[in-house]
Design an enzyme around this catalytic site. Structure first.
Site, PDB file in Angstrom:
ATOM      1  N   TYR A  61       0.853  -1.198   0.000  1.00 41.85           N
ATOM      2  CA  TYR A  61       0.000   0.000   0.000  1.00 41.85           C
ATOM      3  C   TYR A  61       0.894   1.256   0.000  1.00 41.85           C
ATOM      4  O   TYR A  61       0.682   2.197  -0.766  1.00 41.85           O
ATOM      5  CB  TYR A  61      -0.906  -0.028   1.230  1.00 41.85           C
ATOM      6  CG  TYR A  61      -1.741   1.219   1.398  1.00 41.85           C
ATOM      7  CD1 TYR A  61      -2.909   1.409   0.663  1.00 41.85           C
ATOM      8  CD2 TYR A  61      -1.352   2.217   2.293  1.00 41.85           C
ATOM      9  CE1 TYR A  61      -3.676   2.557   0.814  1.00 41.85           C
ATOM     10  CE2 TYR A  61      -2.115   3.373   2.446  1.00 41.85           C
ATOM     11  CZ  TYR A  61      -3.271   3.534   1.701  1.00 41.85           C
ATOM     12  OH  TYR A  61      -4.013   4.675   1.853  1.00 41.85           O
ATOM     13  N   GLU A 143      11.612  -1.705  32.317  1.00 40.85           N
ATOM     14  CA  GLU A 143      10.813  -2.745  31.638  1.00 40.85           C
ATOM     15  C   GLU A 143      11.077  -2.697  30.146  1.00 40.85           C
ATOM     16  O   GLU A 143      11.233  -1.607  29.599  1.00 40.85           O
ATOM     17  CB  GLU A 143       9.299  -2.461  31.822  1.00 40.85           C
ATOM     18  CG  GLU A 143       8.844  -2.382  33.236  1.00 40.85           C
ATOM     19  CD  GLU A 143       7.428  -1.793  33.347  1.00 40.85           C
ATOM     20  OE1 GLU A 143       6.756  -1.615  32.315  1.00 40.85           O
ATOM     21  OE2 GLU A 143       7.022  -1.501  34.473  1.00 40.85           O
ATOM     22  N   LYS A 145      10.297  -2.263  26.393  1.00 42.47           N
ATOM     23  CA  LYS A 145       9.217  -1.522  25.724  1.00 42.47           C
ATOM     24  C   LYS A 145       8.711  -2.392  24.576  1.00 42.47           C
ATOM     25  O   LYS A 145       9.375  -2.564  23.559  1.00 42.47           O
ATOM     26  CB  LYS A 145       9.722  -0.178  25.208  1.00 42.47           C
ATOM     27  CG  LYS A 145       8.611   0.661  24.599  1.00 42.47           C
ATOM     28  CD  LYS A 145       9.078   2.081  24.362  1.00 42.47           C
ATOM     29  CE  LYS A 145       7.963   2.979  23.870  1.00 42.47           C
ATOM     30  NZ  LYS A 145       7.379   2.576  22.601  1.00 42.47           N
ATOM     31  N   ASP A 147       6.746  -3.632  21.425  1.00 40.58           N
ATOM     32  CA  ASP A 147       6.274  -2.973  20.211  1.00 40.58           C
ATOM     33  C   ASP A 147       4.916  -3.568  19.824  1.00 40.58           C
ATOM     34  O   ASP A 147       4.824  -4.459  18.983  1.00 40.58           O
ATOM     35  CB  ASP A 147       7.306  -3.196  19.095  1.00 40.58           C
ATOM     36  CG  ASP A 147       7.143  -2.177  17.991  1.00 40.58           C
ATOM     37  OD1 ASP A 147       6.300  -1.266  18.141  1.00 40.58           O
ATOM     38  OD2 ASP A 147       7.856  -2.295  16.985  1.00 40.58           O
ATOM     39  N   ARG A 166      -6.067   2.643  22.966  1.00 37.61           N
ATOM     40  CA  ARG A 166      -5.595   3.910  23.515  1.00 37.61           C
ATOM     41  C   ARG A 166      -6.231   5.097  22.796  1.00 37.61           C
ATOM     42  O   ARG A 166      -6.553   6.104  23.407  1.00 37.61           O
ATOM     43  CB  ARG A 166      -4.068   3.968  23.360  1.00 37.61           C
ATOM     44  CG  ARG A 166      -3.469   5.275  23.793  1.00 37.61           C
ATOM     45  CD  ARG A 166      -1.957   5.174  23.810  1.00 37.61           C
ATOM     46  NE  ARG A 166      -1.385   6.421  24.230  1.00 37.61           N
ATOM     47  CZ  ARG A 166      -1.127   7.438  23.427  1.00 37.61           C
ATOM     48  NH1 ARG A 166      -1.377   7.339  22.145  1.00 37.61           N
ATOM     49  NH2 ARG A 166      -0.613   8.542  23.888  1.00 37.61           N
ATOM     50  N   TYR A 254       1.158  -3.428  32.516  1.00 40.09           N
ATOM     51  CA  TYR A 254       2.235  -2.677  33.177  1.00 40.09           C
ATOM     52  C   TYR A 254       1.844  -1.360  33.837  1.00 40.09           C
ATOM     53  O   TYR A 254       2.694  -0.684  34.395  1.00 40.09           O
ATOM     54  CB  TYR A 254       3.370  -2.416  32.187  1.00 40.09           C
ATOM     55  CG  TYR A 254       2.929  -1.805  30.872  1.00 40.09           C
ATOM     56  CD1 TYR A 254       2.334  -0.554  30.838  1.00 40.09           C
ATOM     57  CD2 TYR A 254       3.100  -2.499  29.672  1.00 40.09           C
ATOM     58  CE1 TYR A 254       1.915  -0.001  29.643  1.00 40.09           C
ATOM     59  CE2 TYR A 254       2.681  -1.946  28.464  1.00 40.09           C
ATOM     60  CZ  TYR A 254       2.090  -0.701  28.471  1.00 40.09           C
ATOM     61  OH  TYR A 254       1.667  -0.150  27.300  1.00 40.09           O
ATOM     62  N   LYS A 342      15.316   4.358  23.762  1.00 44.98           N
ATOM     63  CA  LYS A 342      15.156   3.620  22.521  1.00 44.98           C
ATOM     64  C   LYS A 342      16.418   2.852  22.121  1.00 44.98           C
ATOM     65  O   LYS A 342      17.540   3.309  22.371  1.00 44.98           O
ATOM     66  CB  LYS A 342      14.783   4.588  21.383  1.00 44.98           C
ATOM     67  CG  LYS A 342      13.454   5.292  21.559  1.00 44.98           C
ATOM     68  CD  LYS A 342      12.317   4.332  21.753  1.00 44.98           C
ATOM     69  CE  LYS A 342      11.163   4.344  20.844  1.00 44.98           C
ATOM     70  NZ  LYS A 342      10.733   5.214  19.935  1.00 44.98           N
ATOM     71  N   CYS A 436      12.770  31.735  -1.756  1.00 47.98           N
ATOM     72  CA  CYS A 436      11.692  30.784  -1.494  1.00 47.98           C
ATOM     73  C   CYS A 436      11.226  30.156  -2.807  1.00 47.98           C
ATOM     74  O   CYS A 436      10.846  30.884  -3.731  1.00 47.98           O
ATOM     75  CB  CYS A 436      10.532  31.492  -0.809  1.00 47.98           C
ATOM     76  SG  CYS A 436       9.060  30.459  -0.714  1.00 47.98           S
ATOM     77  N   CYS A 439       7.429  31.339  -3.646  1.00 45.24           N
ATOM     78  CA  CYS A 439       6.957  32.691  -3.945  1.00 45.24           C
ATOM     79  C   CYS A 439       8.059  33.615  -4.415  1.00 45.24           C
ATOM     80  O   CYS A 439       7.801  34.774  -4.750  1.00 45.24           O
ATOM     81  CB  CYS A 439       6.263  33.302  -2.738  1.00 45.24           C
ATOM     82  SG  CYS A 439       7.379  33.775  -1.417  1.00 45.24           S
ATOM     83  N   CYS A 454      11.239  31.752   4.606  1.00 45.87           N
ATOM     84  CA  CYS A 454      10.753  32.633   3.555  1.00 45.87           C
ATOM     85  C   CYS A 454      10.265  33.918   4.212  1.00 45.87           C
ATOM     86  O   CYS A 454       9.546  33.879   5.202  1.00 45.87           O
ATOM     87  CB  CYS A 454       9.603  31.936   2.840  1.00 45.87           C
ATOM     88  SG  CYS A 454       8.594  33.057   1.896  1.00 45.87           S
ATOM     89  N   CYS A 460       3.305  34.562   0.469  1.00 47.39           N
ATOM     90  CA  CYS A 460       3.815  33.256   0.038  1.00 47.39           C
ATOM     91  C   CYS A 460       2.647  32.273   0.050  1.00 47.39           C
ATOM     92  O   CYS A 460       2.083  31.980   1.111  1.00 47.39           O
ATOM     93  CB  CYS A 460       4.912  32.784   0.970  1.00 47.39           C
ATOM     94  SG  CYS A 460       5.465  31.120   0.615  1.00 47.39           S
TER      95      CYS A 460
HETATM   96  S1  IVH Z   1       4.228   2.868  30.213  1.00 54.57           S
HETATM   97  C1  IVH Z   1       2.682   6.697  31.397  1.00 54.57           C
HETATM   98  N1  IVH Z   1       5.468   0.585  29.789  1.00 54.57           N
HETATM   99  O1  IVH Z   1       4.852   2.636  24.650  1.00 54.57           O
HETATM  100  C2  IVH Z   1       3.116   5.354  31.033  1.00 54.57           C
HETATM  101  N2  IVH Z   1       4.496   1.729  27.934  1.00 54.57           N
HETATM  102  O2  IVH Z   1       5.626   5.277  23.762  1.00 54.57           O
HETATM  103  C3  IVH Z   1       2.719   4.997  29.682  1.00 54.57           C
HETATM  104  N3  IVH Z   1       4.744   0.573  25.804  1.00 54.57           N
HETATM  105  O3  IVH Z   1       1.657   4.070  24.750  1.00 54.57           O
HETATM  106  C4  IVH Z   1       3.138   3.748  29.191  1.00 54.57           C
HETATM  107  N4  IVH Z   1       5.833  -1.177  26.580  1.00 54.57           N
HETATM  108  O4  IVH Z   1       1.860   1.562  24.220  1.00 54.57           O
HETATM  109  C5  IVH Z   1       4.792   1.621  29.243  1.00 54.57           C
HETATM  110  N5  IVH Z   1       6.562  -1.437  29.558  1.00 54.57           N
HETATM  111  C6  IVH Z   1       5.885  -0.422  29.012  1.00 54.57           C
HETATM  112  C7  IVH Z   1       5.597  -0.358  27.626  1.00 54.57           C
HETATM  113  C8  IVH Z   1       4.906   0.744  27.130  1.00 54.57           C
HETATM  114  C9  IVH Z   1       5.319  -0.599  25.502  1.00 54.57           C
HETATM  115  C10 IVH Z   1       4.094   1.482  24.838  1.00 54.57           C
HETATM  116  C11 IVH Z   1       2.729   1.973  25.248  1.00 54.57           C
HETATM  117  C12 IVH Z   1       2.812   3.463  25.242  1.00 54.57           C
HETATM  118  C13 IVH Z   1       3.988   3.687  24.367  1.00 54.57           C
HETATM  119  C14 IVH Z   1       4.621   5.014  24.649  1.00 54.57           C
END
Ligand code: IVH
Length: 718
Positions: A61, A143, A145, A147, A166, A254, A342, A436, A439, A454, A460
């Site tokens: 897509y 913890e 994160k 995906d 969400r 979590y 990250k 620019c 314009c 610009c 513009c």
């Molecule tokens: S805490 C205020 N814990 O990441 C706390 N988020 O970028 C909010 N996510 O919307 C989230 N693993 O969907 C938390 N261990 C973890 C997570 C986590 C994945 C996601 C979650 C959040 C997003 C924020």
């Protein structure tokens, strides 16, 4: 009826001239391909958004959209009025009821290296003043994160009653029936759980299950998913829960949402409670003692990343003590007490075909790299931002170069570096335009500024159109039926030149001497014209914060617009304050300027942009016109009605023992007070710390009530 029954096949294979690169197509071939692409994309949008039956992978897509964009860039004159390239964002899913979150579902700020994590922790210690001045422990939970997609689960009287996505954080979609099909979600909680329990977590698909699902899809001749996250999202958003049930989804919980009784004092204890109640929690989570511990954990998990059963894109660090979390609160949509660290992004190599310059709403010239399409991080990328001219110069990025590209999660793709060994001999450094491209005005770059802008202001067309688009956008005036492509066309035809034109439009359109009424335009029937004018009329009264945001003032996003609306109360007061500050002899010391920069999150740079905006002649004219057409309503207050300081104006001065200035301000504002930087007759309370100077004196002179730090703390605790 399948969506494709009455239409030609809109598969990638059926695309006209698909074997030729866009620049090799004749204009007749380009016209044919573009017409086909517009119809194909419209068809796939319906399959995906309205029928939940995508026929293409996300990557295919994207490839269609990119091909169309490439052709439109080469043949702008062939661009169709109904091209999807001009509409942004996804069509909202229909078919699910909306659910208002009782506690907002927040997102997270990002850290990209150890230094950012260090700054995050130092910032917290500074905010919680007693930690700044001692070595009192600040422990954190780390913890992985995940995906996936965040969801909220609600239990009433220990029964699972509702599950929601969400959404925008305030409001999501009711996907209870789909979540009911996940075997890992307990239907009931044990007897000792409170009456109301709302918990948040991440739904995801394991890598192995994802591979198996795609294999099945392929065998059945169905579309494959680009990555496990898309597969999880596609499976959860099914209108038919039996499809969700057939997909191998799982989750980790979590975070707490609304809970009717305190169940834990710390996040670590809360995770144990979740597990005791039967929720799956991530066994890799760890209670860390200090920064060193966090960074060691990060490295440890990064080493395991490839072998984990599921995709993760970083580590989340959260302050362990809930009383600290409450005090820290949040800025905009992200908590001050948590951050996502990250992992480095995925990279890919490709060729930079050329660099084009886009002109934005505030006149910023942004260079964009047009790339040979390449898959990176699970999606096809054909454009990347180059940020500004220094970035191009620093990396010596040239047209025709082979480049290394990266894409981190939802971040816009970036060019990391040039592979100079492949550079063509005739290559020339890129000459950033000083004019620019839209314009022809001078594009100027003030000393010390990274951005060239610009100088054409509203002459513009690009800036004027972008400002109009912003004005009607979802979080601003939100005018239904007036998409970006319409704005561009109406601007070109002289029907809409500035935002105030919206409110005289119906009258102009219906005037007897108007030879080209809207209903005579292609695609505009009588009913859609009526709907549009009704939608505009409905916005003749609008909340002040939306209005401020709609003005598109540089740096003023939704959350600052709210703060300004709350602080000034009505638009005329805001305008007058901006005028007084601009005209003051000694601007920086003027009460109006001091008052402005005392607002939480407003610094000198933002103040400058506000003052510039309000003193610009054309803006003044448009604002006068708008004010005639509009009724601006006060911001819907989220303040604590019972708070003794709601609506009061307070000034903090001097140094406090237990509160940092930021915490004092944030707390006062969260209770509905307005924090001001200068003392006047309107001030209700001046809170005086050590070494307070002229403001304490002024309070005494004016007879304004003064409080010590202790008085203040007991006052707000009432
Ligand atoms: S805490 C205020 N814990 O990441 C706390 N988020 O970028 C909010 N996510 O919307 C989230 N693993 O969907 C938390 N261990 C973890 C997570 C986590 C994945 C996601 C979650 C959040 C997003 C924020």
């Amino acid at each position: 009826m399948p969506a494709s029954a009455a239409t030609p096949p809109f598969t990638i294979e059926a695309m006209p001239s698909q074997d030729l690169p866009p620049e090799r197509l004749s204009s007749a071939q380009a016209r044919e391909a573009m017409t086909w692409l517009v119809s194909a994309i419209a068809h796939h949008d319906i399959c995906y958004h309205q029928q939940d039956q995508p026929e293409l992978s996300d990557a295919d897509y994207d490839a269609l959209r990119q091909r169309l964009q490439a052709l439109e860039a080469l043949y702008p004159e062939l661009t169709q009025a109904d091209t999807p390239s001009l509409s942004v964002g996804a069509v909202p899913a229909t078919g699910f009821a909306k659910v208002k979150h009782r506690k907002p579902m927040l997102s997270l700020g990002n850290a990209f290296g150890a230094e950012d994590v260090h700054d995050f922790i130092t910032g917290i210690r500074r905010f919680l003043k007693e930690l700044a001045e001692s070595d009192l422990a600040l422990t954190m939970v780390a913890e992985p994160k995940i995906d996936g997609l965040s969801v909220s689960l609600r239990y009433e009287n220990r029964q699972f009653v509702q599950g929601a996505t969400r959404g925008d954080g305030q409001e999501g979609e009711d996907i209870t029936r789909n979540l009911m099909t996940l075997p890992d979600i307990p239907r009931q909680l044990p007897k000792d759980a409170p009456d109301i329990v709302e918990v948040r977590g991440e739904v995801f698909m394991r890598k192995r299950d994802f591979a198996a699902l795609n294999e099945q899809q392929q065998e059945a001749g169905k579309a494959v998913f680009a990555n496990p996250r898309n597969a999880a999202a596609g499976s959860l958003r099914q209108l038919d829960p039996s499809i969700t049930a057939s997909r191998p989804l799982t989750l980790f919980l979590y975070s707490p949402g609304e809970i009717s009784q305190t169940v834990a004092e710390t996040h670590w204890d809360f995770l144990q409670t979740l597990a005791a109640w039967g929720f799956p929690t991530n066994p890799l989570s760890k209670h860390c003692q200090d920064l060193e511990d966090l960074l060691a954990y990060y490295q440890d998990i990064e080493r395991q990343r490839a072998d984990l059963a599921y995709d993760i894109d970083g580590i989340v660090y959260k302050v362990n003590r809930y009383d600290f979390q409450d005090r820290l609160g949040f800025v905009s949509r992200a908590p001050r007490w948590a951050i996502a660290h990250k992992f480095p992004a995925e990279k890919a190599e490709t060729t930079l075909k050329n660099i084009t310059i886009q002109v934005g709403r505030t006149g910023a010239l942004t260079p964009v790299a047009n790339l040979e399409p390449v898959t990176v991080g699970g999606v096809v990328v054909s454009r990347a931002t180059l940020h500004n001219e220094d970035e191009i110069q620093r990396k010596d990025i040239r047209e025709g170069d082979r480049v290394l590209l990266q894409r981190a999660g939802d971040v816009i793709p970036q060019i990391v570096s040039v592979l100079t060994e492949h550079r063509p001999a005739e290559s020339q450094p890129f000459a950033f335009p000083h004019i620019c491209p839209e314009c022809g005005s001078q594009a100027l770059r003030p000393e010390g500024d990274a951005i060239r802008r610009c100088s054409g202001g509203l002459i513009c067309p690009a800036q004027a159109v972008e400002r109009l688009k912003h004005f009607v956008s979802r979080h601003a005036f939100d005018i239904e039926g007036l998409g970006e492509k319409h704005i561009t066309a109406f601007f070109k035809d002289g029907i809409l030149q500035d935002p105030a034109d919206l409110f005289t439009w119906a009258e102009r359109d219906q005037a007897k001497d108007n030879l080209t009424p809207l209903s005579a335009r292609e695609g505009w029937g009588k009913q859609s014209v009526k709907n549009l004018f009704n939608a505009i009329d409905a916005r003749r009264s609008l909340s002040l914060d939306r209005f401020i945001y709609a003005l598109g003032i540089r740096q003023i996003g939704q959350s600052t617009a709210k703060l300004l609306a709350r602080h000034y109360g009505d638009f005329q007061t805001l305008r007058l304050a901006m005028d007084h500050a601009s005209q003051a002899e000694n601007r920086d010391d003027s009460p109006d300027y001091q008052d402005l920069i005392a607002i939480d999150q407003v610094g000198p740079a933002m103040a400058q942009d506000l003052l510039d905006f309000f003193s610009e002649a054309h803006n003044k004219t448009v604002l006068d016109k708008l004010q005639r057409h509009l009724t601006l309503l006060p911001l819907e207050e989220i303040k604590d009605e019972g708070s003794p300081v709601a609506g009061k104006i307070v000034v903090f001065t001097g140094t406090f023992e237990t509160l940092s200035r930021s915490e004092a301000k944030a707390k006062a504002e969260s209770l509905g007070a307005k924090v001001s930087g200068s003392v006047s007759k309107k001030t209700d309370y001046v809170i005086i710390g050590a070494d307070a100077g002229s403001k304490a004196k002024k309070a005494a002179e004016l007879g304004v009530q003064t409080l010590t730090e202790q008085d203040w703390l007991s006052f707000i605790a009432q």
